[in-house]
Motif scaffolding. Structure first.
Motif, mmCIF file in Angstrom:
data_model
loop_
_atom_site.group_PDB
_atom_site.id
_atom_site.type_symbol
_atom_site.label_atom_id
_atom_site.label_comp_id
_atom_site.label_asym_id
_atom_site.label_seq_id
_atom_site.Cartn_x
_atom_site.Cartn_y
_atom_site.Cartn_z
ATOM 1 N N ALA A 61 0.836 -1.209 0.000
ATOM 2 C CA ALA A 61 0.000 0.000 0.000
ATOM 3 C C ALA A 61 0.871 1.259 0.000
ATOM 4 O O ALA A 61 0.604 2.222 -0.736
ATOM 5 C CB ALA A 61 -0.936 -0.005 1.208
ATOM 6 N N ALA A 62 1.932 1.257 0.805
ATOM 7 C CA ALA A 62 2.817 2.425 0.901
ATOM 8 C C ALA A 62 3.544 2.671 -0.423
ATOM 9 O O ALA A 62 3.647 3.811 -0.891
ATOM 10 C CB ALA A 62 3.825 2.240 2.035
ATOM 11 N N ILE A 63 4.049 1.587 -1.020
ATOM 12 C CA ILE A 63 4.753 1.725 -2.303
ATOM 13 C C ILE A 63 3.804 2.229 -3.378
ATOM 14 O O ILE A 63 4.108 3.163 -4.121
ATOM 15 C CB ILE A 63 5.393 0.378 -2.721
ATOM 16 N N LYS A 64 2.632 1.612 -3.439
ATOM 17 C CA LYS A 64 1.664 1.980 -4.480
ATOM 18 C C LYS A 64 1.265 3.454 -4.362
ATOM 19 O O LYS A 64 1.259 4.199 -5.350
ATOM 20 C CB LYS A 64 0.424 1.092 -4.360
ATOM 21 N N ALA A 65 0.962 3.884 -3.148
ATOM 22 C CA ALA A 65 0.545 5.273 -2.938
ATOM 23 C C ALA A 65 1.653 6.241 -3.343
ATOM 24 O O ALA A 65 1.406 7.281 -3.959
ATOM 25 C CB ALA A 65 0.167 5.486 -1.470
ATOM 26 N N ASN A 66 2.878 5.889 -2.997
ATOM 27 C CA ASN A 66 4.014 6.769 -3.296
ATOM 28 C C ASN A 66 4.269 6.851 -4.802
ATOM 29 O O ASN A 66 4.418 7.947 -5.357
ATOM 30 C CB ASN A 66 5.264 6.262 -2.568
#
Length: 272
Positions: A61-66
């Motif tokens: 989720a963190a990678i995708k959002a970034n």
């Protein structure tokens, strides 16, 4: 599909798309150090904390959002296709891996049986005709990439452009792509462009070459492994890599790039 092969620091200072056999162990350790002030004990590929990785479900989720919002500087690193496929052969095919076994279990016996490859005996220490075996391995690599037989292509010898493209196709954009052959210069440009919790002094960073020592030593200059047919096979497999990342197809002995990477061209050609 998401962002396979993508790593990000926990501080979200930088995002990196891993390309196998292109200094990824050293880059991963630099990223880890830039957050924590220490290097990861062991192979960074084994790290399950301290670094966001797409392969860790809790990081996705963190990678995708970034990446979707291009919140952080994003980069990757590439390598001459001739030296990369040679390195894959000596490390993955001839070498004994970290776990004391052959890479991918039945892969090497399959290659010995179907392609007549030699790998230096049980432990990789016996003498064998490296040039002949490598050229047969190249046929196998081409078969896996062109026809996905006798197996799907492996990440260590599938084209770099394929790895690089998944990041673009799914909505990412690179700020820099640099060459393994000019590693310090390229990595320094990345570090200069980002803010990290801990300072990294690049000249003090050891090289984390996790594949070194796995296999027999290369006995000949790079160009000796590639005759006309081998060069033809390499071009068939890696045509886009040579063109986009500006390597010299005509001369296997020249590992250095012969032009500048055009990021707009890379995004245009790999983004469809």
């Amino acid at each position: 599909m998401g962002f396979p092969g993508t790593w990000m620091t926990e501080s979200e200072s930088v995002v990196y798309r891993v390309v196998p056999k292109c200094a990824c162990s050293t880059i991963g350790q630099i990223m880890y150090y830039s957050d924590h002030g220490t290097f990861f004990e062991g192979d960074i590929h084994d790290a399950t904390q301290g670094l966001h990785k797409w392969a860790r479900e809790e990081s996705q989720a963190a990678i995708k959002a970034n990446v979707k919002t291009h919140s952080s500087y994003a980069f990757t690193c590439v390598r001459n296709p001739y030296t990369r496929i040679l390195s894959s052969f000596f490390d993955k095919i001839c070498g004994i891996q970290r776990n004391g076994k052959r890479y991918r279990g039945n892969l090497v016996p399959l290659l010995i049986q179907k392609y007549g490859i030699e790998v230096g005996g049980e432990d990789g220490t016996e003498e064998f005709d490296q040039v002949k075996s490598f050229r047969r391995f190249l046929l196998f690599a081409r078969d896996t990439i062109r026809w996905r037989r006798p197996m799907d292509p492996d990440i260590h010898w599938s084209a770099m452009s394929g790895h690089v493209s998944t990041f673009i196709v799914n909505g990412g954009r690179y700020d820099r792509i640099f060459w393994t052959e000019q590693f310090n210069e390229g990595m320094q440009q990345v570090l200069d462009a980002i803010e990290t919790p801990k300072d990294v002094v690049l000249k003090e960073v050891p090289r984390f070459n996790e594949s070194e020592g796995h296999g027999p030593k290369r006995l000949h200059p790079v160009e000796d492994y590639f005759d006309d047919l081998s060069m033809h096979l390499v071009y068939e497999i890696y045509k886009r890599d040579f063109e986009l990342f500006k390597y010299d197809f005509e001369n296997p002995g020249n590992k250095m790039p012969i032009g500048e990477i055009d990021l707009d061209e890379v995004h245009a050609k790999l983004g469809d």
